[in-house]
Design a protein around this motif. Structure first.
Motif, PDB file in Angstrom:
ATOM      1  N   ALA A  86       0.828  -1.200   0.000  1.00 54.57           N
ATOM      2  CA  ALA A  86       0.000   0.000   0.000  1.00 54.57           C
ATOM      3  C   ALA A  86       0.863   1.251   0.000  1.00 54.57           C
ATOM      4  O   ALA A  86       0.569   2.223  -0.706  1.00 54.57           O
ATOM      5  N   LEU A  87       1.947   1.226   0.753  1.00 50.55           N
ATOM      6  CA  LEU A  87       2.841   2.377   0.829  1.00 50.55           C
ATOM      7  C   LEU A  87       3.426   2.692  -0.540  1.00 50.55           C
ATOM      8  O   LEU A  87       3.450   3.847  -0.983  1.00 50.55           O
ATOM      9  N   VAL A  88       3.898   1.661  -1.209  1.00 51.54           N
ATOM     10  CA  VAL A  88       4.520   1.861  -2.511  1.00 51.54           C
ATOM     11  C   VAL A  88       3.495   2.391  -3.506  1.00 51.54           C
ATOM     12  O   VAL A  88       3.787   3.260  -4.329  1.00 51.54           O
ATOM     13  N   ARG A  89       2.279   1.896  -3.388  1.00 53.97           N
ATOM     14  CA  ARG A  89       1.251   2.335  -4.339  1.00 53.97           C
ATOM     15  C   ARG A  89       0.788   3.763  -4.099  1.00 53.97           C
ATOM     16  O   ARG A  89       0.296   4.416  -5.016  1.00 53.97           O
ATOM     17  N   SER A  90       0.884   4.241  -2.878  1.00 58.35           N
ATOM     18  CA  SER A  90       0.280   5.549  -2.600  1.00 58.35           C
ATOM     19  C   SER A  90       1.178   6.705  -2.966  1.00 58.35           C
ATOM     20  O   SER A  90       0.787   7.865  -2.824  1.00 58.35           O
ATOM     21  N   ILE A  91       2.369   6.432  -3.447  1.00 59.81           N
ATOM     22  CA  ILE A  91       3.275   7.520  -3.811  1.00 59.81           C
ATOM     23  C   ILE A  91       3.135   7.816  -5.292  1.00 59.81           C
ATOM     24  O   ILE A  91       3.264   6.920  -6.105  1.00 59.81           O
ATOM     25  N   PRO A  92       2.864   9.088  -5.626  1.00 55.39           N
ATOM     26  CA  PRO A  92       2.756   9.403  -7.046  1.00 55.39           C
ATOM     27  C   PRO A  92       4.116   9.288  -7.708  1.00 55.39           C
ATOM     28  O   PRO A  92       5.108   9.785  -7.185  1.00 55.39           O
ATOM     29  N   SER A  93       4.149   8.606  -8.830  1.00 54.83           N
ATOM     30  CA  SER A  93       5.417   8.555  -9.545  1.00 54.83           C
ATOM     31  C   SER A  93       5.260   9.300 -10.848  1.00 54.83           C
ATOM     32  O   SER A  93       4.181   9.343 -11.422  1.00 54.83           O
ATOM     33  N   GLY A  94       6.333   9.867 -11.310  1.00 55.48           N
ATOM     34  CA  GLY A  94       6.233  10.762 -12.464  1.00 55.48           C
ATOM     35  C   GLY A  94       5.889  10.076 -13.756  1.00 55.48           C
ATOM     36  O   GLY A  94       5.521  10.701 -14.728  1.00 55.48           O
ATOM     37  N   ASN A  95       5.995   8.759 -13.759  1.00 53.38           N
ATOM     38  CA  ASN A  95       5.845   8.079 -15.045  1.00 53.38           C
ATOM     39  C   ASN A  95       4.409   7.775 -15.398  1.00 53.38           C
ATOM     40  O   ASN A  95       4.097   7.463 -16.526  1.00 53.38           O
ATOM     41  N   ASP A  96       3.523   7.841 -14.401  1.00 56.20           N
ATOM     42  CA  ASP A  96       2.114   7.637 -14.736  1.00 56.20           C
ATOM     43  C   ASP A  96       1.319   8.721 -14.029  1.00 56.20           C
ATOM     44  O   ASP A  96       1.623   9.076 -12.903  1.00 56.20           O
ATOM     45  N   HIS A  97       0.314   9.261 -14.660  1.00 56.72           N
ATOM     46  CA  HIS A  97      -0.462  10.282 -13.955  1.00 56.72           C
ATOM     47  C   HIS A  97      -1.879   9.807 -13.761  1.00 56.72           C
ATOM     48  O   HIS A  97      -2.744  10.034 -14.599  1.00 56.72           O
ATOM     49  N   PRO A  98      -2.115   9.121 -12.659  1.00 61.30           N
ATOM     50  CA  PRO A  98      -3.475   8.652 -12.406  1.00 61.30           C
ATOM     51  C   PRO A  98      -4.354   9.812 -11.975  1.00 61.30           C
ATOM     52  O   PRO A  98      -3.860  10.874 -11.632  1.00 61.30           O
ATOM     53  N   ASP A  99      -5.643   9.578 -12.013  1.00 58.26           N
ATOM     54  CA  ASP A  99      -6.552  10.615 -11.540  1.00 58.26           C
ATOM     55  C   ASP A  99      -6.672  10.590 -10.032  1.00 58.26           C
ATOM     56  O   ASP A  99      -7.085  11.535  -9.407  1.00 58.26           O
ATOM     57  N   GLU A 100      -6.339   9.460  -9.489  1.00 58.18           N
ATOM     58  CA  GLU A 100      -6.485   9.307  -8.052  1.00 58.18           C
ATOM     59  C   GLU A 100      -5.318   8.493  -7.532  1.00 58.18           C
ATOM     60  O   GLU A 100      -4.815   7.611  -8.212  1.00 58.18           O
ATOM     61  N   LEU A 101      -4.897   8.787  -6.329  1.00 63.91           N
ATOM     62  CA  LEU A 101      -3.823   8.001  -5.742  1.00 63.91           C
ATOM     63  C   LEU A 101      -4.419   6.912  -4.871  1.00 63.91           C
ATOM     64  O   LEU A 101      -5.485   7.088  -4.303  1.00 63.91           O
ATOM     65  N   TYR A 102      -3.675   5.838  -4.717  1.00 61.59           N
ATOM     66  CA  TYR A 102      -4.153   4.828  -3.784  1.00 61.59           C
ATOM     67  C   TYR A 102      -3.924   5.325  -2.368  1.00 61.59           C
ATOM     68  O   TYR A 102      -2.810   5.666  -1.987  1.00 61.59           O
ATOM     69  N   ALA A 103      -4.967   5.385  -1.561  1.00 68.15           N
ATOM     70  CA  ALA A 103      -4.827   5.870  -0.188  1.00 68.15           C
ATOM     71  C   ALA A 103      -5.185   4.766   0.783  1.00 68.15           C
ATOM     72  O   ALA A 103      -6.231   4.144   0.651  1.00 68.15           O
TER      73      ALA A 103
END
Lengths: 322, 292, 329
Positions: free
Chosen positions: A253-270
């Protein structure tokens, strides 16, 4: 396999309060070899800073410590304060988040480095001046001669941190404890500080424990990582393994909740919910309330940290490595 | 296999507290006397009784249960006098503190919030008042206004207000810089509303702590003035006055001075203890100590 | 010419702060926190401002909120000159621009209850009806995902993330057109950060609010932004549509930030040096001491903001260009 420099066995730290106790660390065990770079990540309250303070024996008097901390064969918890003082500074160095708290505002940088050289590194009086200059140069401070005459408040945050690193490095410690050393610094300055840590490990063979909430820093710098949650280690392993294929739901979950520059999702995993209250006794896995795959067993029984040395997880829902 | 975690279960402990219970009780007794002394007193504190002159307290050989703490050279009951004295001391402390506090808070807020020249002028005024020696000021004011309870309340308020002003000013400076004050401005709140809703409530905690500690100080100030004859005048009763009265009989009747003296000391200690407890709980950053 | 779709416009804003003199005989010194900053924010979009310490981003926020006055230039909010207003006009305009700051613990008055905090901007605007206020407070808490019983609770019972939600609710109470967010998630734990950012994005979509989102973490700012603005040493060094700036950074500083952010496993080779001393600003480009593309013109002439590549994409560099873009990837 490197000889074990630091071995922590069953470490528990409880802070006694006026009204209740805070269980900051619960049964933590791991070891570090010489020349290893280990990162400890976790969010507020996970116990990572308490862990470092326990190793350097700088916990307040209200803390109750159980377990063993064995450094080069000596149990640090059993040492007298005098003996521990010898350890700190010579064999165990400390880098803090805010270097201003570690530098004396009343003395020049030169004075402070020379004092460290004289009393901790045992340098000869005649050579301290030259050695201080060398120390500043080794951490890439520009115009070191004039910096030696300046006071801490005249330096920028990044420079102060370099000075602190220099003061530690000149004693050639075997183990360096760094508590959020780059958190307060600008991103561009951070990179060069991380390089300094790499250089120290390379040139002096020191082991470094880096505590931080910033996964990116650990990813760039460390060989191994320990992920902590609510006072326990929930996952540990080599950095690429843990970050690319995390096994514990919290790490995932921690790894998923960090925005990475390579993909721009509309929502972050929280991750829903919050860290549990550490003053209460927690039955079962501390992460169970926020976990997507928790079962009834997870709520009743605390999972142990199991697995081969290089890769361990504390989760009931993981394939066991028995 | 892992079992249910019993390692960290422990029996519930009784809550540990650091409240000064005895001191608080003593303060409560004094406050009760201050409020209801005329109702609680066993005797009229000013009524002489020449048949029972200089009686020692009841635990001494010559003492009697009627006069628990003995009588003075005119046969007046010491306990009653002490109770009435409590009323005077606490009343003085309370009124003087309220006056000093109100004035000091008002000026402190104005100076701290306005800043600039107003603040500088205020601070010079505060420095001046703090530099004046108390006794000298008291003498001068009494010479101008005369002795008496009302006037020494004025004297004490005049010597104390500056400490409140300085404390409040420094607290205001610190509160002013907190983000929620800026955000209140961004909300569109007027300056007055900001001061009343945001600055003042956050400053009051340390003011309260200072006030409690000040009660102890004021008790000593009032007693000193009364002892010197500058304060409370007969037929009013004050612990300080009792000390002055009993001075000549110290060698034959120790209780005339020792008992009021003991009450002064115990009152100061008790209020200080309560004040220190309040400081620990309401002023953890220690603003009170650094500002006064 | 006022544009219905422009919520905020900065025109040539400069801000200088006076410093105390160095010793008795030193001359007066000043620091230029912002130097000729101009930009527009369109309705319903987010302007992301990225910069490190000394970049001037916080000063920008404070000027936008009228907590500081510019030394030069104008600021227009929904077409009105922010610094030419009467007190009444200002109060009316305050309704349109609200803020959320970095420190969750300092942003809320510890002596107030949540219910009264979230409706304070409404009270400041003159709303007195207790029932209306209460029901609005309930609405606001629901918008940010807090339970209704929070209304009566004192502030100290809430965690950092929850406090920021309260701060956001407060900002929303007057239905502003613009919210200035100055590092709103920098003090929060990573897992909480995601919760707050999601809330902000959802609210923007639903309520068509504009944001000025200030941060130092490129990834976070990119996630939130429509337009990206990169600041260095008080100046805008690059500004343009977020996707484009990310894909083709024209200014070497942006390139440096991107390289550091993108390199996940390796430390980026030391970008040497630090920003220059703001008290003695250098001639020419402020970035040249750390720049690999610096040429002789960079030492003498301060580079103006010029169009580079795509539409609305500007950078302040003498050597911005396609050749460099490939180096920046």
């Amino acid at each position: 396999m490197n000889a074990e420099l630091l071995k922590i066995e069953g470490l528990s730290v409880t802070f006694r309060g006026a009204r209740n106790d805070l269980y900051a660390l619960r049964d933590v065990s791991f070891s570090i070899g010489g020349g290893e770079m280990v990162g400890i990540v976790g969010e507020s309250g996970c116990g990572k800073s308490t862990l470092l303070a326990a190793v350097s024996r700088t916990l307040p008097a209200s803390a109750k410590i159980d377990g063993r901390i064995v450094f080069e064969g000596t149990d640090l918890t059993a040492l007298s304060e005098t003996a521990m003082r010898q350890m700190r500074g010579r064999k165990i160095g400390t880098i803090v988040q805010n270097p201003m708290t570690a530098l004396d505002p009343l003395f020049t940088i030169g004075n402070q480095i020379e004092e460290v050289l004289k009393h901790r590194a045992g340098a000869a009086r005649e050579s301290v001046g030259r050695l201080a200059l060398d120390a500043l140069q080794s951490v890439q401070i520009a115009a070191p001669k004039s910096r030696l005459k300046q006071y801490p408040h005249q330096l920028s945050g990044g420079m102060r941190q370099r000075v602190l690193i220099a003061m530690n490095a000149c004693c050639r410690p075997k183990l360096l404890l760094a508590d959020e050393p780059t958190t307060a610094l600008d991103v561009t300055v951070q990179e060069s500080i991380l390089q300094l840590f790499q250089a120290i490990r390379h040139e002096q063979g020191a082991s470094i424990i880096l505590v931080t909430h910033d996964l990116g820093v650990v990813r760039k710098l460390c060989d191994r990582v320990l992920v902590m949650y609510a006072g326990r280690i929930v996952e540990q392993g080599q950095v690429p393994d843990v970050f690319d294929a995390p096994m514990h739901p919290y790490t995932r979950a921690l790894v998923r909740s960090i925005p990475s520059g390579n993909d721009h999702p509309d929502e972050l995993y929280a991750i829903p919910g919050q860290v549990p209250d550490l003053t209460r006794n927690i039955v079962g896995c501390a992460f169970a309330q926020r976990c997507e795959i928790a079962t009834s067993r997870c709520h009743q029984h605390t999972p142990d940290l199991t697995g081969p040395d290089l890769r361990r997880v504390a989760c009931w829902e993981q394939p066991r490595h028995d | 296999m892992a079992v249910v975690d019993t390692a960290f279960l422990r029996p519930r402990r009784r809550r540990r507290t650091d409240a000064p219970v005895v001191a608080a009780l003593f303060c409560a007794v004094l406050v009760a006397w201050a409020i209801a002394a005329p109702l609680l007193m066993p005797f009229d504190p000013n009524a002489p009784n020449f048949e029972s002159v200089l009686r020692p307290p009841f635990w001494e050989e010559d003492g009697s249960r009627a006069h628990l703490l003995g009588t003075d050279q005119l046969g007046r009951d010491i306990l009653s006098r002490i109770m009435l004295g409590a009323q005077v001391s606490l009343l003085t402390a309370f009124v003087a503190t309220v006056c000093a506090g109100t004035f000091g808070i008002a000026l402190g807020i104005v100076g701290g919030y306005a800043g600039g020249l107003i603040d500088m002028a205020l601070m010079r005024l505060v420095d001046t008042f703090l530099a004046l020696p108390f006794i000298l000021m008291a003498l001068a004011l009494v010479a101008a206004l005369g002795a008496g309870l009302g006037n020494i309340i004025v004297v004490i308020a005049l010597t104390n207000w500056a400490r409140y002003a300085r404390l409040v000013r420094s607290e205001v400076l610190s509160v002013k810089s907190r983000p929620f004050v800026d955000l209140a401005k961004v909300s569109g709140l007027s300056e007055t509303a900001i001061v009343l809703r945001h600055i003042l409530p956050n400053v009051l905690n340390s003011v309260l702590v200072l006030a409690v500690l000040d009660i102890a100080r004021t008790i000593i100030l009032e007693s000193s003035l009364s002892f010197l004859g500058l304060g409370v005048q007969p037929p009013d009763v004050s612990w300080g006055l009792m000390l002055a009265d009993g001075r000549n009989y110290m060698l034959v009747a120790w209780w005339l001075t020792a008992l009021p003296g003991a009450f002064i000391a115990l009152a100061v200690l008790s209020f200080n203890a309560v004040g220190e407890w309040a400081k620990r709980h309401f002023d953890p950053r220690g603003s009170v100590e650094t500002a006064i | 010419m006022t544009d219905e779709t422009t919520v905020v416009e900065f025109k040539g804003v400069t801000k200088r702060f006076k410093l105390p003199r160095a010793g008795f005989f030193g001359g007066s010194r000043c620091v230029t926190a912002l130097d000729d900053v101009s930009f527009k924010v369109a309705r319903g979009t987010t302007l992301g401002v990225v910069g490190e310490s000394g970049s001037g981003k916080s000063t920008l926020a404070r000027i936008l909120l009228r907590l500081e006055t510019p030394s030069a230039g104008t600021v227009e909010v929904v077409g009105q000159d922010l610094f030419a207003l009467s007190l009444d006009e200002l109060r009316a305009l305050r309704r349109r621009v609200q803020a959320v700051f970095q420190d969750p613990y300092g942003s809320l008055n510890p002596r107030q209850r949540v219910g009264s905090i979230v409706v304070e901007p409404l009270v400041a605007q003159g709303q007195r009806d207790k029932l209306a206020l209460r029901s609005r407070a309930q609405e606001l808490l629901a918008m940010v995902g807090l339970p209704e019983r929070a209304l009566g609770q004192p502030v100290h019972e809430f965690s950092g993330g929850q406090r920021q939600r309260i701060a956001i609710a407060r900002a929303l109470s007057v239905k502003p057109e613009l919210i200035v967010l100055d590092e709103p998630t920098s003090s929060l734990d990573v897992s909480i950060r995601a919760q707050i950012l999601n809330i902000l994005k959802t609210l923007q979509r639903e309520l068509r609010i504009s944001y000025v989102f200030i941060g130092h973490d490129l990834q976070t700012v990119r996630f939130m932004s429509t337009t990206l603005c990169v600041m260095y040493f008080g100046r805008i060094v690059e500004i343009g549509p977020a996707a484009e700036v990310f894909a083709c950074p024209a200014h070497p500083y942006t390139g440096m930030l991107l390289r550091i952010a993108r390199s996940r496993d390796a430390i980026v080779p030391a970008p040497v040096g630090e920003p220059p001393d703001p008290v003695t600003p250098p001639q020419g480009c402020a970035f040249r001491s750390r720049c690999q593309r610096a040429t002789s013109v960079c030492e003498t002439l301060e580079p103006p903001l010029r169009g580079v590549g795509g539409a609305h994409h500007y950078a302040a560099c003498h050597n911005a260009g396609a050749r460099v873009n490939s180096l920046a990837r």
